[in-house]
Design an enzyme around this catalytic site. Structure first.
Site, PDB file in Angstrom:
ATOM      1  CD  GLU A 396      -0.410  -1.791   2.872  1.00  0.00           C
ATOM      2  OE1 GLU A 396       0.233  -2.573   2.148  1.00  0.00           O
ATOM      3  OE2 GLU A 396      -1.059  -2.149   3.874  1.00  0.00           O
ATOM      4  NE  ARG A 401       8.346   6.472  -2.445  1.00  0.00           N
ATOM      5  CZ  ARG A 401       8.736   7.582  -1.823  1.00  0.00           C
ATOM      6  NH1 ARG A 401       8.187   7.904  -0.649  1.00  0.00           N
ATOM      7  NH2 ARG A 401       9.654   8.361  -2.351  1.00  0.00           N
ATOM      8  CB  CYS A 451       1.110  -4.382   8.878  1.00  0.00           C
ATOM      9  SG  CYS A 451       2.100  -2.945   8.402  1.00  0.00           S
ATOM     10  CB  CYS A 526       0.511  -0.277   6.358  1.00  0.00           C
ATOM     11  SG  CYS A 526       1.927  -0.839   5.394  1.00  0.00           S
ATOM     12  NE  ARG A 532       3.168  11.652   7.542  1.00  0.00           N
ATOM     13  CZ  ARG A 532       4.456  11.820   7.811  1.00  0.00           C
ATOM     14  NH1 ARG A 532       5.028  11.086   8.740  1.00  0.00           N
ATOM     15  NH2 ARG A 532       5.174  12.703   7.157  1.00  0.00           N
TER      16      ARG A 532
END
Length: 711
Positions: A396, A401, A451, A526, A532
């Site tokens: 992910e 990116r 995770c 993750c 975030r």
């Protein structure tokens, strides 16, 4: 225990088994009574193991037959059809046969009924079905609900149906299979309401309406009538077949790896198209029927809260389950194309992720932007102080990116000329800089829960939880311990391995020399990184100098979906965040599982990560341990590569269009700090985690960002 007791126990258990099949015993000869007749009682001879029955005495003292009463098994209580409900509302109506046409083997009857001075006609292959359709039309004329069941509910009548739709009886009879389906006797029964491979999803597939624009976008939505429980022991195909006999199911497609196939079936009900997917055609057919029942008849077969989609707070352009299943199929289909139908050695993976873009209300126009795999992070000894190595190769993270590359390409497209501006997903913002066009949305797909906090408390599919052996009832309670200290904790990934551990209170700063000397390089989980993104945006600090914050509209999981745990990990645990800069917010996207949950990927996780962005000819394969490809070359997703893209765009954007004024950036680190509003939002996020007692965010050594642009 003596021998007599043992014999009694043995005979008792045998008697129970025999009694169970008494009605099914065929007569041995003409003197033996058949089913339902008198059964001669044993006198105990002949070595029979059955227990003696008490004899009944007749008037002459001789024994006589005791009549075996046949037990009636009560069938399921069916919902009343339109004919029955109309008769309750308007008793004594007369139905007239208007015509009979067609050949003898396929007649068509037309019946009519007069209600409130209006004549309503219905047609069908039998008079009964023609009367039913006429009654439905009559009901629709004076009740503002789309079907008979809703009319019944609207007039204050409720259907008291005591059902257990998760019981073992909810399997398909062979008679309902299509010609191409062969029932597998060894298959375990599936349960409506689970989220595993052999079962139904949280809310099933929900079909696209015939209209491309949802009514909720153009007018206030009508109140949804309360759902009524389905008949017990019946699967969706059986229920739909009773409500709309003679429906034809079509096979649309087959996809997926050999051990995780996905089939898609469709059905048309009342002019609306519904589709469902499953690991075999039987399940796909059932999910298509489930979709139709939910939309046309408001019949919802699974009300388990933790498996329901968690709706977003913003504008919802798509039906949740339709979107989730479409995004999943698109990402899996693209990965299949990129790996020669999963035959490439680089098709091996534990986690698959991707980003899908929609540009309107029709998910058929959705486009795959990025696809990636991976589950590991860089080894500390391979860190780069020039931004040439990827730190985190989890799928992910790599997908996001890859999305950044696409955003840079779209900005450059806008800056080329006026013609290309129309093709770009960006437009000028009245507040300065650029923003996404209104209908553009991005959707993140992950084949399993991310995770960290989202995964640590939902390690199994919901179908395995809450199973009570006496009732066979599959119930999945919400999080029983939402206030435990472990809930919501920040966690870090293990260097060169899999899994996460809670952050230490004193580990918020990592040093370059400490890591090189053997300290573990810590990378945030993750779950924490996606949380975030739900505050600072997915565009990152550098792009925020050009564009307004961009957020994911939905996060879709292919397996291990649990609404309570996922929503907590994604945004609920930081609901105390405050004083965010303008345009920044706590994003609450749609959270959903998919109808056909992905099979677990067994075996050891590969040491490589694959990435692809729309426009790329082929995939790029990165060694997750070194953060570079097998030849030691830097990835097209590394910090240095993306910084080069940023510098190129910065040179093209007129100064008055910059959201943050920055003249001559010297280093990557300074360029990031120039995005002041972004940095302020990030600081508020870190404070929110600390105030909630969830730990301190661990950042990489600052030396990683102290590099300059080198063409």
């Amino acid at each position: 225990m003596d021998i007599e007791d043992e014999e009694n126990m043995s005979s008792s258990s045998t008697d129970i088994k025999e009694n169970r099949n008494l009605d099914n015993m065929p007569p041995k000869d003409s003197s033996t009574p058949g089913p339902g007749e008198g059964i001669p009682l044993s006198n105990g001879g002949g070595g029979s193991t059955s227990r003696k029955r008490p004899l009944e005495e007749g008037s002459n003292g001789h024994s006589k037959y005791r009549l075996k009463k046949r037990r009636k098994t009560p069938g399921p209580v069916l919902p009343k059809n339109a004919l029955m409900q109309l008769n309750e509302i308007k008793p004594g109506l007369q139905y007239m046969l208007l015509s009979q046409t067609g050949p003898v083997h396929a007649p068509l009857f037309v019946m009519s009924v007069e209600v409130n001075g209006q004549v309503f006609e219905g047609s069908g292959p039998t008079k009964k079905k023609a009367k039913l359709h006429a009654a439905e039309k009559a009901l629709r004329s004076f009740v503002q609900f789309p079907n008979a069941s809703e009319a019944h509910l609207a007039m204050g009548r409720t259907l008291s149906v005591n059902t257990d739709f998760t019981s073992d009886q909810a399997d398909f009879p062979d008679t309902l299979f299509n010609g191409f389906e062969t029932p597998d006797k060894s298959e375990p029964p599936f349960y409506v309401g689970s989220n595993g491979d052999d079962s139904f999803s949280s809310s099933g597939d929900v079909s696209l309406s015939a209209s491309p624009v949802p009514a909720s976008l153009t007018q206030p939505p009508l109140p949804i009538p309360p759902p009524f429980p389905p008949p017990s022991g019946k699967n969706p195909v059986m229920i739909l077949n009773e409500l709309r006999p003679g429906l034809k199911y079509d096979f649309l497609s087959e996809s997926g790896e050999s051990h995780a196939k996905s089939f898609v079936m469709s059905v048309v009900v009342d002019g609306q198209f519904f589709e469902g997917s499953g690991r075999n055609k039987k399940l796909a057919k059932a999910r298509a029927a489930q979709s139709a029942l939910a939309t046309v008849f408001n019949l919802h077969l699974d009300q388990t809260p933790s498996r329901q989609p968690v709706l977003s707070e913003g504008l919802q352009l798509h039906l949740p389950q339709v979107l989730a299943d479409a995004v999943s199929r698109l990402v899996l289909g693209k990965f299949s194309d990129l790996t020669d139908n999963f035959s490439s050695p680089h098709a091996r993976r534990k986690v698959l992720s991707g980003v899908v873009m929609t540009t309107g209300t029709d998910v058929k126009d959705a486009k795959v932007i990025s696809v990636s795999t991976g589950t590991k992070c860089i080894n500390g000894e391979y860190m780069s102080d020039r931004g040439l190595a990827l730190n985190d190769c989890h799928a992910e993270i790599i997908s996001r990116r890859s999305l950044l590359r696409f955003l840079y390409a779209q900005l450059e497209l806008y800056l080329n000329n006026k013609e290309d501006q129309k093709k770009s997903i960006f437009q000028k913002s009245e507040r300065g800089g650029f923003r996404l066009k209104d209908t553009v949305q991005f959707h993140l797909y992950i084949s399993t829960s991310p995770c960290g906090d989202a995964r640590i408390f939902s390690p199994h599919e919901p179908v395995l939880e809450g199973m009570t052996p006496d009732s066979h009832q599959l119930t999945e309670p919400a999080d029983r311990h939402p206030n435990r200290k472990a809930r919501g904790q920040l966690r870090t990934k293990i260097e060169s391995g899999e899994g996460t551990i809670p952050v230490r209170s004193n580990a918020s700063i990592q040093t370059w020399d400490g890591v090189l000397q053997g300290e573990r390089l810590l990378t945030m989980s993750c779950s924490d990184k996606i949380a975030r993104w739900n505050v600072v945006g997915i565009q990152g600090s550098l792009l925020s100098i050009f564009v307004e914050p961009i957020y994911f509209s939905s996060i879709i999981l292919g397996s291990l979906y649990h609404g309570d745990h996922l929503s907590r990990a994604m945004y609920q645990r930081i609901s105390n965040i405050e004083d965010l800069p303008p345009l920044y917010t706590l994003n609450k996207p749609l959270l959903s599982g998919i109808s056909n949950a992905e099979a677990r990927q067994p075996g050891k996780a590969p040491n490589f990560s694959v990435n692809w962005t729309v426009g790329d000819a082929t995939i790029e394969v990165i060694n997750a341990t070194t953060g570079k490809d097998e030849l030691g070359r830097p990835s097209r997703l590394c910090k240095h590569a993306l910084y080069c893209r940023w510098m190129r765009v910065h040179g093209k954007v007129p100064p008055h269009l910059l959201r943050t004024k920055i003249t001559k950036p010297t280093t990557y680190h300074e360029s990031k700090l120039a995005a002041r509003e972004y940095q302020a939002a990030k600081a508020r996020l870190f404070t929110a985690f600390i105030k909630a007692g969830l730990g301190a965010w661990v950042e990489k050594p600052t030396e990683q960002d102290q590099f300059s642009f080198t063409p």
